[in-house]
Motif scaffolding. Structure first.
Motif, PDB file in Angstrom:
ATOM      1  N   ILE A 197       0.838  -1.198   0.000  1.00 50.55           N
ATOM      2  CA  ILE A 197       0.000   0.000   0.000  1.00 50.55           C
ATOM      3  C   ILE A 197       0.876   1.251   0.000  1.00 50.55           C
ATOM      4  O   ILE A 197       1.690   1.461   0.902  1.00 50.55           O
ATOM      5  CB  ILE A 197      -0.939   0.002   1.226  1.00 50.55           C
ATOM      6  N   LYS A 198       0.683   2.084  -1.010  1.00 50.27           N
ATOM      7  CA  LYS A 198       1.454   3.314  -1.151  1.00 50.27           C
ATOM      8  C   LYS A 198       0.603   4.573  -0.979  1.00 50.27           C
ATOM      9  O   LYS A 198       1.142   5.672  -0.846  1.00 50.27           O
ATOM     10  CB  LYS A 198       2.125   3.349  -2.538  1.00 50.27           C
ATOM     11  N   ILE A 199      -0.721   4.431  -1.011  1.00 54.84           N
ATOM     12  CA  ILE A 199      -1.608   5.585  -0.905  1.00 54.84           C
ATOM     13  C   ILE A 199      -1.865   5.921   0.558  1.00 54.84           C
ATOM     14  O   ILE A 199      -1.701   5.061   1.435  1.00 54.84           O
ATOM     15  CB  ILE A 199      -2.945   5.317  -1.623  1.00 54.84           C
ATOM     16  N   PRO A 200      -2.271   7.148   0.871  1.00 55.39           N
ATOM     17  CA  PRO A 200      -2.614   7.487   2.256  1.00 55.39           C
ATOM     18  C   PRO A 200      -3.806   6.673   2.757  1.00 55.39           C
ATOM     19  O   PRO A 200      -4.761   6.436   2.019  1.00 55.39           O
ATOM     20  CB  PRO A 200      -2.971   8.978   2.181  1.00 55.39           C
ATOM     21  N   ILE A 201      -3.720   6.259   4.011  1.00 57.70           N
ATOM     22  CA  ILE A 201      -4.807   5.535   4.674  1.00 57.70           C
ATOM     23  C   ILE A 201      -5.283   6.361   5.860  1.00 57.70           C
ATOM     24  O   ILE A 201      -4.503   6.705   6.755  1.00 57.70           O
ATOM     25  CB  ILE A 201      -4.337   4.144   5.160  1.00 57.70           C
ATOM     26  N   PHE A 202      -6.579   6.665   5.858  1.00 58.34           N
ATOM     27  CA  PHE A 202      -7.175   7.451   6.929  1.00 58.34           C
ATOM     28  C   PHE A 202      -8.087   6.557   7.767  1.00 58.34           C
ATOM     29  O   PHE A 202      -8.899   5.803   7.225  1.00 58.34           O
ATOM     30  CB  PHE A 202      -7.980   8.617   6.364  1.00 58.34           C
ATOM     31  N   GLY A 203      -7.945   6.646   9.086  1.00 59.34           N
ATOM     32  CA  GLY A 203      -8.772   5.869   9.983  1.00 59.34           C
ATOM     33  C   GLY A 203      -9.986   6.654  10.442  1.00 59.34           C
ATOM     34  O   GLY A 203      -9.917   7.873  10.608  1.00 59.34           O
ATOM     35  N   ASN A 204     -11.089   5.944  10.661  1.00 61.57           N
ATOM     36  CA  ASN A 204     -12.345   6.578  11.057  1.00 61.57           C
ATOM     37  C   ASN A 204     -13.082   5.666  12.032  1.00 61.57           C
ATOM     38  O   ASN A 204     -13.104   4.456  11.860  1.00 61.57           O
ATOM     39  CB  ASN A 204     -13.191   6.838   9.801  1.00 61.57           C
ATOM     40  N   GLY A 205     -13.649   6.283  13.063  1.00 61.65           N
ATOM     41  CA  GLY A 205     -14.459   5.510  14.003  1.00 61.65           C
ATOM     42  C   GLY A 205     -14.114   5.782  15.449  1.00 61.65           C
ATOM     43  O   GLY A 205     -13.020   5.437  15.906  1.00 61.65           O
ATOM     44  N   ASP A 206     -15.031   6.443  16.167  1.00 60.80           N
ATOM     45  CA  ASP A 206     -14.971   6.617  17.617  1.00 60.80           C
ATOM     46  C   ASP A 206     -13.878   7.551  18.128  1.00 60.80           C
ATOM     47  O   ASP A 206     -13.566   7.534  19.320  1.00 60.80           O
ATOM     48  CB  ASP A 206     -14.809   5.264  18.329  1.00 60.80           C
ATOM     49  N   ILE A 207     -13.291   8.379  17.284  1.00 62.03           N
ATOM     50  CA  ILE A 207     -12.316   9.349  17.781  1.00 62.03           C
ATOM     51  C   ILE A 207     -13.080  10.459  18.494  1.00 62.03           C
ATOM     52  O   ILE A 207     -13.804  11.235  17.874  1.00 62.03           O
ATOM     53  CB  ILE A 207     -11.460   9.929  16.638  1.00 62.03           C
ATOM     54  N   ASP A 208     -12.916  10.541  19.815  1.00 63.28           N
ATOM     55  CA  ASP A 208     -13.684  11.494  20.596  1.00 63.28           C
ATOM     56  C   ASP A 208     -12.830  12.297  21.570  1.00 63.28           C
ATOM     57  O   ASP A 208     -13.357  12.986  22.449  1.00 63.28           O
ATOM     58  CB  ASP A 208     -14.794  10.778  21.365  1.00 63.28           C
ATOM     59  N   SER A 209     -11.499  12.225  21.417  1.00 65.67           N
ATOM     60  CA  SER A 209     -10.631  12.986  22.317  1.00 65.67           C
ATOM     61  C   SER A 209      -9.262  13.153  21.662  1.00 65.67           C
ATOM     62  O   SER A 209      -8.848  12.346  20.824  1.00 65.67           O
ATOM     63  CB  SER A 209     -10.452  12.260  23.650  1.00 65.67           C
ATOM     64  N   PRO A 210      -8.529  14.202  22.052  1.00 69.05           N
ATOM     65  CA  PRO A 210      -7.159  14.362  21.555  1.00 69.05           C
ATOM     66  C   PRO A 210      -6.264  13.177  21.916  1.00 69.05           C
ATOM     67  O   PRO A 210      -5.427  12.751  21.118  1.00 69.05           O
ATOM     68  CB  PRO A 210      -6.690  15.655  22.233  1.00 69.05           C
ATOM     69  N   GLU A 211      -6.449  12.643  23.131  1.00 64.50           N
ATOM     70  CA  GLU A 211      -5.620  11.507  23.550  1.00 64.50           C
ATOM     71  C   GLU A 211      -5.815  10.308  22.627  1.00 64.50           C
ATOM     72  O   GLU A 211      -4.846   9.656  22.218  1.00 64.50           O
ATOM     73  CB  GLU A 211      -5.962  11.099  24.987  1.00 64.50           C
ATOM     74  N   LYS A 212      -7.063  10.009  22.309  1.00 67.47           N
ATOM     75  CA  LYS A 212      -7.324   8.855  21.461  1.00 67.47           C
ATOM     76  C   LYS A 212      -6.775   9.071  20.054  1.00 67.47           C
ATOM     77  O   LYS A 212      -6.227   8.150  19.438  1.00 67.47           O
ATOM     78  CB  LYS A 212      -8.824   8.558  21.399  1.00 67.47           C
ATOM     79  N   ALA A 213      -6.902  10.285  19.533  1.00 67.38           N
ATOM     80  CA  ALA A 213      -6.379  10.578  18.197  1.00 67.38           C
ATOM     81  C   ALA A 213      -4.876  10.337  18.142  1.00 67.38           C
ATOM     82  O   ALA A 213      -4.364   9.694  17.214  1.00 67.38           O
ATOM     83  CB  ALA A 213      -6.710  12.016  17.811  1.00 67.38           C
ATOM     84  N   LEU A 214      -4.152  10.829  19.146  1.00 70.09           N
ATOM     85  CA  LEU A 214      -2.694  10.668  19.164  1.00 70.09           C
ATOM     86  C   LEU A 214      -2.314   9.214  19.410  1.00 70.09           C
ATOM     87  O   LEU A 214      -1.373   8.682  18.783  1.00 70.09           O
ATOM     88  CB  LEU A 214      -2.091  11.569  20.242  1.00 70.09           C
TER      89      LEU A 214
END
Length: 346
Positions: A197-214
């Motif tokens: 896989i060479k293309i960007p992969i974006f994750g989605n689902g249940d991100i509800d805080s800065p801590e979880k995102a990082l």
């Protein structure tokens, strides 16, 4: 930087998810103001575009202040998607996205949205048809699979990359899960770390805080995160994540004044785009989300959902500011709105 075709985004961009009846231009405006790096329209029926359905055409509206912005389409027929892609090209968005993730029955059971996950060969053909019909970078948003027995996102990612998509956003649930349970990011991480896989992969689902995102950035290595429900009534989440990633500290929760200011802008944009009647009516569902956490807000909220002119509503919002001046919001977790995509076929 993260590159999607000829579009350049900052490192670890934050994307506003396409949400039916939510991600319209007024909502996108306040999310852009508060740090969203890339946004998408509500999804648009390819059949609706072809037969010139008013609602579908109206969803093509994009504005320069939103850029970069992508238009998302859905459908289960190669010819229809190809024609829709050509129509989208004329509106000149920054990219064209295909929805292979909507789980709602009246879409999925008609072979569109997440329904295409039952036929990966069809998904590939549909995607190939769009890529060949559009001059824009084509991206896809999808789910892990149809159900727990067909979590085939790794195969899907490889095959869609092979036919030319420039990025992939993955929601960490199957179609049968709808929005229940917790999103599973382990397969998203496997896709990202697949050497093919060479293309960007974006994750989605249940991100509800800065801590979880990082945490999810570090654990799964995704190129960016797509945020949906957490931004409803709380567009500040984008800048809060960026600040936390940069400094390791939290921004203070938005004040009453800041919440009312964003609510007013959302209302203004809603009236400008939809007109005074529809704009005010459709704005009513947002007040509770913007004012959540204020004690004894019921009386004010009751007025906001019955008034019929923008000046009257702004007067009540000013009264909210005056009444709650000095109120300090506690730092609490963002409550994910119980949002269910309607996915109308128009």
């Amino acid at each position: 930087m993260v590159t999607i075709g000829n579009l350049q985004l900052p490192d670890f961009p934050l994307l506003l998810a396409p949400m039916e009846d939510v991600s319209d231009p007024p909502f996108r405006a306040v999310c852009k103001d508060n740090g969203a790096d890339l946004m998408y329209t509500e999804f648009i029926s390819s059949e609706g575009l072809i037969r010139d359905a008013i609602k579908s055409r109206r969803k093509l509206d994009i504005f320069d202040y939103e850029r970069p912005v992508g238009i998302q389409i859905f459908g289960g027929d190669e010819e229809s998607l190809s024609l829709a892609a050509k129509i989208v090209d004329v509106t000149n968005p920054d990219l064209l996205d295909i929805n292979f993730g909507c789980p709602v029955k009246k879409v999925a059971m008609k072979g569109a949205g997440a329904g295409v996950l039952k036929d990966i060969d069809l998904m590939v053909r549909l995607t190939d048809a769009v890529v060949k019909s559009s001059k824009l970078p084509v991206t896809v948003k999808t789910r892990l699979g149809w159900d727990d027995n067909t979590r085939n996102i790794e195969e899907v990612a490889e095959r869609l990359q092979d036919v030319g998509i420039k990025a992939l956003a993955i929601h960490g649930r199957t179609r049968t899960q709808m929005y229940k349970g917790e999103a599973d990011w382990t397969l998203i991480g496997k896709v990202k770390n697949n050497p093919r896989i060479k293309i960007p992969i974006f994750g989605n689902g249940d991100i509800d805080s800065p801590e979880k995102a990082l945490e999810y950035q570090n654990r799964y290595g995704v190129d960016g995160i797509m945020i949906g429900r957490a931004a409803i009534g709380y567009p500040w989440i984008f800048n809060e994540i960026k600040h936390f990633a940069k400094t390791g500290t939290h921004l203070a929760p938005p004040t009453v004044e800041e919440r009312v200011a964003v609510c007013k802008k959302h209302l203004q944009k809603s009236v400008e785009w939809k007109g005074p009647i529809v704009g005010i009516f459709e704005m009513r569902r947002h007040y509770a989300n913007y004012l959540k956490g204020l004690p004894n807000i019921k009386e004010f909220r009751g007025k906001l959902v019955t008034l019929t002119t923008e000046p009257e509503i702004n007067e009540v919002l000013d009264a909210v500011t005056s009444y709650y001046t000095g109120f300090e919001f506690p730092k609490t977790e963002i409550e994910l709105i119980n949002y269910h995509e309607k996915c109308p076929i128009d």
